[in-house]
Design a protein around this motif. Sequence first.
Motif, PDB file in Angstrom:
ATOM      1  N   LEU A   6      -9.502  53.891 -10.654  1.00 23.10           N
ATOM      2  CA  LEU A   6      -9.922  52.782 -10.546  1.00 23.10           C
ATOM      3  C   LEU A   6      -9.663  52.051  -9.368  1.00 23.10           C
ATOM      4  N   LEU A   7      -8.543  52.342  -8.769  1.00 26.48           N
ATOM      5  CA  LEU A   7      -7.827  51.901  -7.668  1.00 26.48           C
ATOM      6  C   LEU A   7      -9.031  52.317  -6.351  1.00 26.48           C
ATOM      7  N   LEU A   8      -9.381  53.578  -6.344  1.00 30.89           N
ATOM      8  CA  LEU A   8     -10.379  53.965  -5.190  1.00 30.89           C
ATOM      9  C   LEU A   8     -11.428  53.136  -5.655  1.00 30.89           C
ATOM     10  N   HIS A   9     -12.147  53.150  -6.726  1.00 29.91           N
ATOM     11  CA  HIS A   9     -13.301  52.305  -6.857  1.00 29.91           C
ATOM     12  C   HIS A   9     -13.341  50.930  -6.253  1.00 29.91           C
ATOM     13  N   TRP A  10     -12.277  50.217  -6.413  1.00 38.05           N
ATOM     14  CA  TRP A  10     -11.978  48.782  -6.038  1.00 38.05           C
ATOM     15  C   TRP A  10     -11.961  48.950  -4.435  1.00 38.05           C
ATOM     16  N   VAL A  11     -10.990  49.792  -4.068  1.00 36.04           N
ATOM     17  CA  VAL A  11     -10.815  50.019  -2.448  1.00 36.04           C
ATOM     18  C   VAL A  11     -12.047  50.204  -1.799  1.00 36.04           C
ATOM     19  N   GLY A  12     -13.040  51.137  -2.557  1.00 36.34           N
ATOM     20  CA  GLY A  12     -14.222  51.391  -2.045  1.00 36.34           C
ATOM     21  C   GLY A  12     -15.262  50.311  -1.778  1.00 36.34           C
ATOM     22  N   TRP A  13     -15.105  49.585  -2.948  1.00 38.29           N
ATOM     23  CA  TRP A  13     -15.973  48.399  -2.907  1.00 38.29           C
ATOM     24  C   TRP A  13     -15.691  47.265  -1.912  1.00 38.29           C
ATOM     25  N   TRP A  14     -14.330  47.058  -1.736  1.00 39.92           N
ATOM     26  CA  TRP A  14     -13.735  46.204  -0.658  1.00 39.92           C
ATOM     27  C   TRP A  14     -14.351  46.585   0.647  1.00 39.92           C
ATOM     28  N   VAL A  15     -14.127  48.067   1.160  1.00 40.49           N
ATOM     29  CA  VAL A  15     -14.690  48.470   2.372  1.00 40.49           C
ATOM     30  C   VAL A  15     -16.148  48.327   2.528  1.00 40.49           C
ATOM     31  N   ILE A  16     -16.951  48.237   1.506  1.00 36.69           N
ATOM     32  CA  ILE A  16     -18.455  48.179   1.563  1.00 36.69           C
ATOM     33  C   ILE A  16     -18.731  46.426   1.810  1.00 36.69           C
ATOM     34  N   PHE A  17     -18.038  45.798   0.978  1.00 40.02           N
ATOM     35  CA  PHE A  17     -18.129  44.379   1.492  1.00 40.02           C
ATOM     36  C   PHE A  17     -17.761  43.974   2.776  1.00 40.02           C
ATOM     37  N   THR A  18     -16.515  44.385   2.968  1.00 40.13           N
ATOM     38  CA  THR A  18     -15.926  43.949   4.426  1.00 40.13           C
ATOM     39  C   THR A  18     -16.893  44.475   5.399  1.00 40.13           C
ATOM     40  N   GLY A  66     -12.460  40.312   5.215  1.00 40.80           N
ATOM     41  CA  GLY A  66     -11.509  40.764   4.406  1.00 40.80           C
ATOM     42  C   GLY A  66     -11.231  40.043   3.222  1.00 40.80           C
ATOM     43  N   GLY A  67     -10.798  38.557   3.512  1.00 38.06           N
ATOM     44  CA  GLY A  67     -10.665  37.785   2.276  1.00 38.06           C
ATOM     45  C   GLY A  67     -11.938  37.871   1.311  1.00 38.06           C
ATOM     46  N   LEU A  68     -12.906  37.467   1.948  1.00 33.09           N
ATOM     47  CA  LEU A  68     -14.333  37.445   1.256  1.00 33.09           C
ATOM     48  C   LEU A  68     -14.342  38.658   0.348  1.00 33.09           C
ATOM     49  N   GLY A  69     -14.204  39.885   1.086  1.00 36.56           N
ATOM     50  CA  GLY A  69     -14.211  41.190   0.286  1.00 36.56           C
ATOM     51  C   GLY A  69     -13.457  41.085  -0.946  1.00 36.56           C
ATOM     52  N   ILE A  70     -12.353  40.497  -0.941  1.00 35.11           N
ATOM     53  CA  ILE A  70     -11.278  40.480  -2.078  1.00 35.11           C
ATOM     54  C   ILE A  70     -11.599  39.694  -2.926  1.00 35.11           C
ATOM     55  N   VAL A  71     -12.320  38.599  -2.659  1.00 41.38           N
ATOM     56  CA  VAL A  71     -12.792  37.511  -3.519  1.00 41.38           C
ATOM     57  C   VAL A  71     -14.184  38.022  -4.378  1.00 41.38           C
ATOM     58  N   LEU A  72     -14.884  38.573  -3.540  1.00 46.71           N
ATOM     59  CA  LEU A  72     -15.815  39.375  -4.222  1.00 46.71           C
ATOM     60  C   LEU A  72     -15.741  40.592  -5.076  1.00 46.71           C
ATOM     61  N   CYS A  73     -14.796  41.441  -4.958  1.00 47.18           N
ATOM     62  CA  CYS A  73     -14.294  42.421  -5.568  1.00 47.18           C
ATOM     63  C   CYS A  73     -13.478  41.702  -6.969  1.00 47.18           C
ATOM     64  N   TRP A  74     -13.033  40.446  -6.634  1.00 49.73           N
ATOM     65  CA  TRP A  74     -12.244  39.873  -8.187  1.00 49.73           C
ATOM     66  C   TRP A  74     -13.553  39.591  -9.073  1.00 49.73           C
TER      67      TRP A  74
END
Length: 84
Positions: A6-18, A66-74
């Motif tokens: 699950l951690l890898l899943h969200w880190v991957g999405w954050w990288v994609i968004f960023t 980076g911050g926008l990627g965190i918000v979109l992951c949330w």
Amino acid sequence: MPWPLLLLHWVGWWVIFTFSFVLAGGLIGGVLYLGVGGALHPEWELGYRLSKGFLNGAEYFGVWAGGLGIVLCWIKAHREGRFL
């Protein structure tokens, strides 16, 4: 799903968004520099204007990406109901 996956899943999405925001900023900056730079600095070569615009646009969008990627992951986690 186990928490390491699950951690890898969200880190991957954050990288994609960023990286998608940085790429979008580069493309927008390149197009703007082609138009505005052509009007203000016609002596600059086309490739120079495009590369300068891409780098400046990517840099400015990178400040917020980076911050926008965190918000979109949330937001995505809230909609899917999957948190760590």
